[in-house]
Design a protein around this motif. Structure first.
Motif, PDB file in Angstrom:
ATOM      1  N   GLY A 100      31.253  -0.445  -0.250  1.00 43.80           N
ATOM      2  CA  GLY A 100      30.686  -1.779  -0.076  1.00 43.80           C
ATOM      3  C   GLY A 100      29.176  -1.752  -0.003  1.00 43.80           C
ATOM      4  O   GLY A 100      28.490  -2.593  -0.601  1.00 43.80           O
ATOM      5  N   LEU A 101      28.634  -0.769   0.721  1.00 41.57           N
ATOM      6  CA  LEU A 101      27.178  -0.670   0.860  1.00 41.57           C
ATOM      7  C   LEU A 101      26.534  -0.317  -0.465  1.00 41.57           C
ATOM      8  O   LEU A 101      25.476  -0.853  -0.803  1.00 41.57           O
ATOM      9  CB  LEU A 101      26.830   0.381   1.914  1.00 41.57           C
ATOM     10  CG  LEU A 101      25.368   0.452   2.335  1.00 41.57           C
ATOM     11  CD1 LEU A 101      24.917  -0.871   2.952  1.00 41.57           C
ATOM     12  CD2 LEU A 101      25.146   1.586   3.328  1.00 41.57           C
ATOM     13  N   TYR A 154      26.165  -9.832   5.995  1.00 37.60           N
ATOM     14  CA  TYR A 154      25.030  -9.205   5.330  1.00 37.60           C
ATOM     15  C   TYR A 154      24.013 -10.272   4.941  1.00 37.60           C
ATOM     16  O   TYR A 154      24.296 -11.467   4.940  1.00 37.60           O
ATOM     17  CB  TYR A 154      25.498  -8.432   4.090  1.00 37.60           C
ATOM     18  CG  TYR A 154      26.540  -9.168   3.290  1.00 37.60           C
ATOM     19  CD1 TYR A 154      26.190 -10.035   2.269  1.00 37.60           C
ATOM     20  CD2 TYR A 154      27.889  -9.011   3.610  1.00 37.60           C
ATOM     21  CE1 TYR A 154      27.159 -10.722   1.575  1.00 37.60           C
ATOM     22  CE2 TYR A 154      28.859  -9.704   2.921  1.00 37.60           C
ATOM     23  CZ  TYR A 154      28.488 -10.563   1.897  1.00 37.60           C
ATOM     24  OH  TYR A 154      29.460 -11.251   1.218  1.00 37.60           O
ATOM     25  N   ASP A 155      22.833  -9.838   4.587  1.00 35.58           N
ATOM     26  CA  ASP A 155      21.713 -10.732   4.317  1.00 35.58           C
ATOM     27  C   ASP A 155      21.491 -10.847   2.816  1.00 35.58           C
ATOM     28  O   ASP A 155      21.416  -9.832   2.123  1.00 35.58           O
ATOM     29  CB  ASP A 155      20.453 -10.169   4.986  1.00 35.58           C
ATOM     30  CG  ASP A 155      19.317 -11.170   5.081  1.00 35.58           C
ATOM     31  OD1 ASP A 155      19.241 -12.058   4.207  1.00 35.58           O
ATOM     32  OD2 ASP A 155      18.519 -11.058   6.012  1.00 35.58           O
ATOM     33  N   ASN A 158      20.734  -5.223  -5.031  1.00 32.76           N
ATOM     34  CA  ASN A 158      19.446  -5.456  -4.354  1.00 32.76           C
ATOM     35  C   ASN A 158      19.578  -6.300  -3.093  1.00 32.76           C
ATOM     36  O   ASN A 158      18.700  -7.120  -2.772  1.00 32.76           O
ATOM     37  CB  ASN A 158      18.434  -6.108  -5.317  1.00 32.76           C
ATOM     38  CG  ASN A 158      18.118  -5.217  -6.496  1.00 32.76           C
ATOM     39  OD1 ASN A 158      17.893  -4.022  -6.332  1.00 32.76           O
ATOM     40  ND2 ASN A 158      18.098  -5.790  -7.695  1.00 32.76           N
ATOM     41  N   VAL A 159      20.663  -6.100  -2.370  1.00 33.22           N
ATOM     42  CA  VAL A 159      20.888  -6.767  -1.086  1.00 33.22           C
ATOM     43  C   VAL A 159      20.863  -5.715   0.012  1.00 33.22           C
ATOM     44  O   VAL A 159      21.587  -4.721  -0.059  1.00 33.22           O
ATOM     45  CB  VAL A 159      22.227  -7.523  -1.065  1.00 33.22           C
ATOM     46  CG1 VAL A 159      22.510  -8.077   0.331  1.00 33.22           C
ATOM     47  CG2 VAL A 159      22.222  -8.645  -2.087  1.00 33.22           C
ATOM     48  N   ILE A 160      20.014  -5.927   1.015  1.00 35.73           N
ATOM     49  CA  ILE A 160      19.967  -5.063   2.187  1.00 35.73           C
ATOM     50  C   ILE A 160      20.790  -5.728   3.278  1.00 35.73           C
ATOM     51  O   ILE A 160      20.607  -6.909   3.570  1.00 35.73           O
ATOM     52  CB  ILE A 160      18.517  -4.863   2.667  1.00 35.73           C
ATOM     53  CG1 ILE A 160      17.669  -4.250   1.555  1.00 35.73           C
ATOM     54  CG2 ILE A 160      18.473  -3.986   3.917  1.00 35.73           C
ATOM     55  CD1 ILE A 160      16.176  -4.259   1.857  1.00 35.73           C
ATOM     56  N   HIS A 161      21.701  -4.982   3.874  1.00 33.26           N
ATOM     57  CA  HIS A 161      22.555  -5.595   4.889  1.00 33.26           C
ATOM     58  C   HIS A 161      21.740  -6.039   6.101  1.00 33.26           C
ATOM     59  O   HIS A 161      21.888  -7.140   6.597  1.00 33.26           O
ATOM     60  CB  HIS A 161      23.650  -4.620   5.325  1.00 33.26           C
ATOM     61  CG  HIS A 161      24.707  -5.267   6.169  1.00 33.26           C
ATOM     62  ND1 HIS A 161      24.477  -5.666   7.465  1.00 33.26           N
ATOM     63  CD2 HIS A 161      25.995  -5.604   5.897  1.00 33.26           C
ATOM     64  CE1 HIS A 161      25.562  -6.218   7.957  1.00 33.26           C
ATOM     65  NE2 HIS A 161      26.509  -6.185   7.024  1.00 33.26           N
ATOM     66  N   LYS A 162      20.911  -5.156   6.638  1.00 31.10           N
ATOM     67  CA  LYS A 162      19.965  -5.410   7.723  1.00 31.10           C
ATOM     68  C   LYS A 162      20.560  -5.389   9.131  1.00 31.10           C
ATOM     69  O   LYS A 162      19.811  -5.376  10.107  1.00 31.10           O
ATOM     70  CB  LYS A 162      19.194  -6.717   7.512  1.00 31.10           C
ATOM     71  CG  LYS A 162      18.411  -6.772   6.207  1.00 31.10           C
ATOM     72  CD  LYS A 162      17.609  -8.050   6.080  1.00 31.10           C
ATOM     73  CE  LYS A 162      16.875  -8.114   4.742  1.00 31.10           C
ATOM     74  NZ  LYS A 162      16.132  -9.376   4.576  1.00 31.10           N
TER      75      LYS A 162
END
Length: 304
Positions: free
Chosen positions: A154-155, A186-187, A162-166
């Motif tokens: 998933g990560l 996620y963000d 280009n999505v950072i979970h944060k």
């Protein structure tokens, strides 16, 4: 900000621009499930949202769902340019972030607050933290590595898009009926404003606690948190479990002290080295793709 915050900020702006209440006029395929939701019961929440358990019923089927309603007081004004940027990001998310190990909305519903609420498939396994606690005796090392592999998959997909979970931690990973892990909260926004110390400090990257520099979230900080999740999965304990108060955990992290190695249950040497790689300085941490490859090899090794 987490996905639900993004979508509902968009809705607030759209409603402020006098869009019709029974139709969300936005470029993403969200279904209005209001008329299908029954037996909703408040089961929990946070300072920013309430969570309900409900049932969606149609003429032929019914299934359990979770409804997440954002508290209105956290909203601020949104200028139109920012709204359009968020709409673009949400549309990109809806069309490209679907993955077997990422929790995605199935629709929205009215009646749980002043704004539409987001509807998700129900995850009967609960959070990763509760799942580990309830199944500690039955989870073999192989089953634990299956969980680690699913989170890595998933990560990797988030980072590829280009999505950072944060804010990756044990309560933002949900488990379905088959024991499959799904990343949640996620963000999807690219912006970063100010110091970022996630509320779940036990899993947070050490660089966030540097008092001299403001460090934005990165894919590398997600990798650090992934290492902390791997530690939790292999030991059944949250990082810094022996330290009760979060404030003291923050002090330990700021000093550079990592979670202590567990010997009961034991962590194998190669597994401990794998976690240490995730906790190294940012530039030396593996990518999510490299982690998935490494964990996949470990699963193969454990099955032979």
């Amino acid at each position: 900000m987490p996905l639900i915050h993004v979508i509902l900020r968009v809705w607030q702006s759209l409603l402020r621009m006098n869009k019709k209440k029974d139709h969300v006029n936005a470029p993403y395929p969200m279904r209005n499930l209001t008329s299908k939701i029954q037996n909703a019961k408040l089961i929990g929440g946070t300072s920013s949202a309430n969570v309900y358990k409900a049932v969606i019923s149609t003429a032929t089927t019914s299934k359990q769902v979770a409804v997440k309603s954002l508290r209105i007081e956290i909203f601020g004004n949104i200028v139109q340019s920012e709204t359009q940027e968020i709409l673009i990001r949400v549309n990109a998310w809806m069309t490209s972030l679907e993955h077997d190990n990422i929790l995605t909305p199935i629709g929205f519903a009215y009646g749980f607050g002043p704004l539409p609420s987001i509807v998700y498939d129900w995850m009967p396994g609960g959070t990763l933290t509760s799942y580990l606690a309830q199944n500690s005796d039955s989870l073999t090392i192989l089953k634990r590595f299956y969980l680690i592999k699913q989170i890595a998959a998933g990560l990797r997909h988030l980072h590829y898009k280009n999505v950072i979970h944060k804010n990756l931690h044990g309560n933002n990973v949900l488990i379905d009926a088959a024991g499959i892990a799904h990343l949640a909260d996620y963000d999807v926004t690219p912006a970063h404003r100010g110091q970022h110390i996630p509320p779940s400090v036990r899993w947070a990257a050490q660089e966030f606690f540097d008092i001299q520099y403001v460090v934005p979230p990165t894919t590398q900080s997600d990798i650090y948190s992934f290492g902390s999740l791997s530690y939790q999965i292999l030991t059944g304990r949250e990082p810094y479990y022996e330290i009760r108060h979060k404030s003291k955990v923050s002090i330990e992290i700021s000093k550079g002290n990592k979670p202590s190695r567990s010997y009961d249950p034991p962590i194998a040497e190669r597994h401990w080295e794998f976690i240490q790689k995730c906790w190294s300085v940012p530039e030396r941490r593996p990518t999510a793709a490299q982690l998935l490859e490494l964990v996949s090899r470990e699963v193969e090794l454990l099955t032979t």
